[in-house]
Design an enzyme around this catalytic site. Structure first.
Site, PDB file in Angstrom:
ATOM      1  N   ASN A 190      19.205  -9.705 -15.055  1.00 48.55           N
ATOM      2  CA  ASN A 190      18.571  -9.374 -13.775  1.00 48.55           C
ATOM      3  C   ASN A 190      19.481  -8.608 -12.826  1.00 48.55           C
ATOM      4  OD1 ASN A 190      19.517 -12.242 -14.177  1.00 48.55           O
ATOM      5  ND2 ASN A 190      19.514 -12.155 -11.946  1.00 48.55           N
ATOM      6  N   SER A 238       7.832 -15.075 -15.937  1.00 51.59           N
ATOM      7  CA  SER A 238       7.423 -15.341 -14.555  1.00 51.59           C
ATOM      8  C   SER A 238       6.459 -14.255 -14.087  1.00 51.59           C
ATOM      9  CB  SER A 238       8.670 -15.356 -13.668  1.00 51.59           C
ATOM     10  OG  SER A 238       8.304 -15.583 -12.333  1.00 51.59           O
ATOM     11  N   ALA A 239       5.375 -14.654 -13.432  1.00 53.01           N
ATOM     12  CA  ALA A 239       4.355 -13.672 -13.013  1.00 53.01           C
ATOM     13  C   ALA A 239       4.861 -12.720 -11.926  1.00 53.01           C
ATOM     14  CB  ALA A 239       3.095 -14.400 -12.528  1.00 53.01           C
ATOM     15  N   HIS A 240       5.664 -13.247 -10.994  1.00 53.63           N
ATOM     16  CA  HIS A 240       6.016 -12.392  -9.842  1.00 53.63           C
ATOM     17  C   HIS A 240       7.063 -11.323 -10.160  1.00 53.63           C
ATOM     18  CE1 HIS A 240       9.963 -13.977  -8.223  1.00 53.63           C
ATOM     19  NE2 HIS A 240       9.639 -15.020  -8.964  1.00 53.63           N
ATOM     20  N   THR A 279      -2.417 -30.187 -12.351  1.00 49.97           N
ATOM     21  CA  THR A 279      -3.583 -29.317 -12.233  1.00 49.97           C
ATOM     22  C   THR A 279      -3.149 -27.862 -12.294  1.00 49.97           C
ATOM     23  OG1 THR A 279      -4.697 -30.961 -10.888  1.00 49.97           O
ATOM     24  CG2 THR A 279      -5.519 -28.705 -10.716  1.00 49.97           C
ATOM     25  N   CYS A 365      25.525 -14.840  -1.688  1.00 54.10           N
ATOM     26  CA  CYS A 365      25.766 -15.695  -0.543  1.00 54.10           C
ATOM     27  C   CYS A 365      25.765 -17.150  -1.003  1.00 54.10           C
ATOM     28  CB  CYS A 365      24.693 -15.473   0.508  1.00 54.10           C
ATOM     29  SG  CYS A 365      25.354 -15.355   2.146  1.00 54.10           S
TER      30      CYS A 365
HETATM   31  C1  LIG Z   1      13.642 -14.358 -11.296  1.00 51.41           C
HETATM   32  C2  LIG Z   1      14.285 -14.872 -12.521  1.00 51.41           C
HETATM   33  C3  LIG Z   1      14.154 -16.227 -12.894  1.00 51.41           C
HETATM   34  C4  LIG Z   1      13.452 -17.249 -12.038  1.00 51.41           C
HETATM   35  O1  LIG Z   1      12.063 -17.063 -12.033  1.00 51.41           O
HETATM   36  P1  LIG Z   1      11.151 -17.791 -10.946  1.00 51.41           P
HETATM   37  O2  LIG Z   1       9.760 -17.600 -11.464  1.00 51.41           O
HETATM   38  O3  LIG Z   1      11.390 -17.085  -9.661  1.00 51.41           O
HETATM   39  O4  LIG Z   1      11.545 -19.236 -10.912  1.00 51.41           O
HETATM   40  C5  LIG Z   1      14.755 -16.634 -14.066  1.00 51.41           C
HETATM   41  N1  LIG Z   1      15.428 -15.762 -14.846  1.00 51.41           N
HETATM   42  C6  LIG Z   1      15.559 -14.466 -14.525  1.00 51.41           C
HETATM   43  C7  LIG Z   1      16.314 -13.557 -15.440  1.00 51.41           C
HETATM   44  C8  LIG Z   1      15.002 -13.980 -13.353  1.00 51.41           C
HETATM   45  O5  LIG Z   1      15.161 -12.702 -13.037  1.00 51.41           O
END
Ligand SMILES: *Cc1c(COP(=O)(O)O)cnc(C)c1O
Length: 441
Positions: A190, A238-240, A279, A365
């Protein structure tokens, strides 16, 4: 202080923020199509695609049923929508719908995968292998397991951010009570966007009879991921991070060759085949399904577009500025990622100078202090260079006009900061900084 903007006009000083830093707002209009603040931090999160919101909307309003309600239409309708999403997600990664378990996000998916396997296979062995540049959701989970008596090996990475497959082979224990039960290596990083040799890692694990989990949050929907071809047993999404909503994720759990079992970490009701009670977040899950479907259709073209923008951004910065450095292997790399260090510039000042642009720095941080990124340090970067690094995260909604704006602004601010930098001046004068004896303090 007068700060010049990218158009060569002087900006006007019109404010001061709480830290006493003078903020300038340009009086000249922005380039066509550029709006501030400008978002270029798509590894942290992505905006919701409007098409995804459209798909979710009915399930936030009239179709509010509980997917576990088996005896009326509201429940059936919700369940049907969840099953459609399950198929959409499975299709994107080459899995079958039954192998998808819904969670609250990838942090939970990583916890469930690693703790769930550690607990289920405790009789088989107590050794887990991961690597130093994982997301904290993996590292902190492993640390917790170490306190409970598991042994964890944290593989180092090479200077380009990739793991050495020989290190992995050597670390796997195949006999005795310390037998390796799980390898967890992320698909793509990331911060530096480096894509690990997942297929080979999976092959090594399968040859040695070890389960393989991958945190594929940054890869799924951006580059082709196929759990069969890649030899993956368990995978977190992760969806977001792929233009879906926050607070929803999934865990792929292989059902054959081998059939993976996971001990549930949340009890109550036995949803999701007993692996994750609670749920279901129906609108979120519908959104995640729609988001995966869009990625499946558009990923190939979008990856090319983002890679071209990324290379353009890099070239523009490198042509205008000296003493820059790109971090991470650029051949095995996410299309939308660029991690670049601007040597002889203080990272904090750089970020402040571009405060209408959302990017991330090489500083994290932690409590009150700014720590250099542990990922950049793992590549061997010194604290100073790590602090001077910027992560650009290009995404679906970034345009060429935005890339131009960002590049011009960075070039402008880096030049100005270097004009004030005694170190940079010495370097230009040909003084070898490594030969200087600094006064002790
Ligand atoms: C954002 C991220 C996560 C965490 O995902 P969340 O859905 O925000 O808990 C885990 N691993 C990587 C590599 C990410 O970029």
């Amino acid at each position: 202080m007068n700060v010049e903007n990218g158009n060569g006009h002087n900006g006007t000083v019109n404010g001061m923020n709480s830290t006493g830093v003078i903020i300038t707002n340009s009086a000249t209009p922005l380039p066509e199509g550029v709006h501030l603040p400008l978002y270029m931090d798509n590894h942290a999160t992505t905006p919701l695609d409007p098409r995804v919101l459209d798909a979710m909307m009915p399930y936030l309003t009239g179709k509010f049923g509980n997917a576990a309600s088996r005896n009326h239409q509201f429940g059936w309708e919700a369940e049907k929508a969840v099953e459609t999403a399950r198929e959409q997600i499975a299709r994107l990664i080459g899995a079958s719908a039954k192998e998808i378990i819904f969670t609250s996000g990838a942090t939970e998916s990583n916890n469930l995968a690693i703790k769930g396997i550690a607990e289920m296979y405790r009789e088989r062995g107590n050794h887990i292998i991961t690597q130093v540049t994982e997301h904290k959701a993996v590292l902190d989970t492993c640390k917790k397991l170490e306190k409970q008596g598991y042994r964890v090996t944290y593989l180092p990475v090479m200077a380009d951010g990739l793991i050495d497959l020989d290190d992995l082979k050597r670390a796997i224990v195949t006999e005795g009570p310390e037998k390796t039960i799980l390898v967890s290596i992320m698909y793509a990083n990331n911060e530096i966007g480096v894509v690990q040799p997942i297929r080979e890692i999976g092959r090594i694990c399968h040859e040695k009879g070890v389960l393989f989990h991958t945190d594929a949050v940054q890869a799924v929907g951006k580059i082709p991921v196929d759990v069969q071809a890649d030899n993956i047993d368990v995978l977190s999404i992760s969806a977001h991070k792929l233009y879906g909503p926050k607070g929803v994720g999934a865990l792929y759990v292989r059902r054959r060759n081998p059939r993976v079992q996971i001990t549930e970490q949340i009890n109550g009701g036995g949803h999701e085949r007993g692996m994750r009670s609670g749920t279901l977040n129906v609108p979120g899950i519908v959104g995640m399904g729609a988001a995966c479907e869009i990625c499946r259709n558009e990923m190939a073209a979008e990856a090319l577009r983002e890679q071209e923008l990324r290379d353009y951004l890099r070239a523009k910065l490198e042509n205008a500025l000296d003493y820059t450095q790109v971090n991470g292997n650029m051949e095995h790399h996410l299309p939308g990622n660029l991690n670049m260090s601007f040597v002889y510039v203080e990272g904090e000042s750089l970020l402040m100078g571009i405060n209408d642009i959302a990017v991330s720095s090489g500083s994290a941080c932690t409590s009150a202090t700014l720590e250099p990124s542990y990922v950049l340090k793992a590549l061997g970067l010194g604290d100073e260079i790590a602090h001077s690094s910027i992560r650009f995260g290009l995404g679906r909604f970034n345009t060429r006009a935005e890339v131009d704006y960002v590049a011009d602004k960075i070039i402008d601010v880096v030049r100005k900061l270097r004009e004030l930098s005694p170190l940079y001046e010495m370097v230009l004068e040909g003084i070898d900084l490594t030969k200087i004896e600094w006064a002790a303090h």
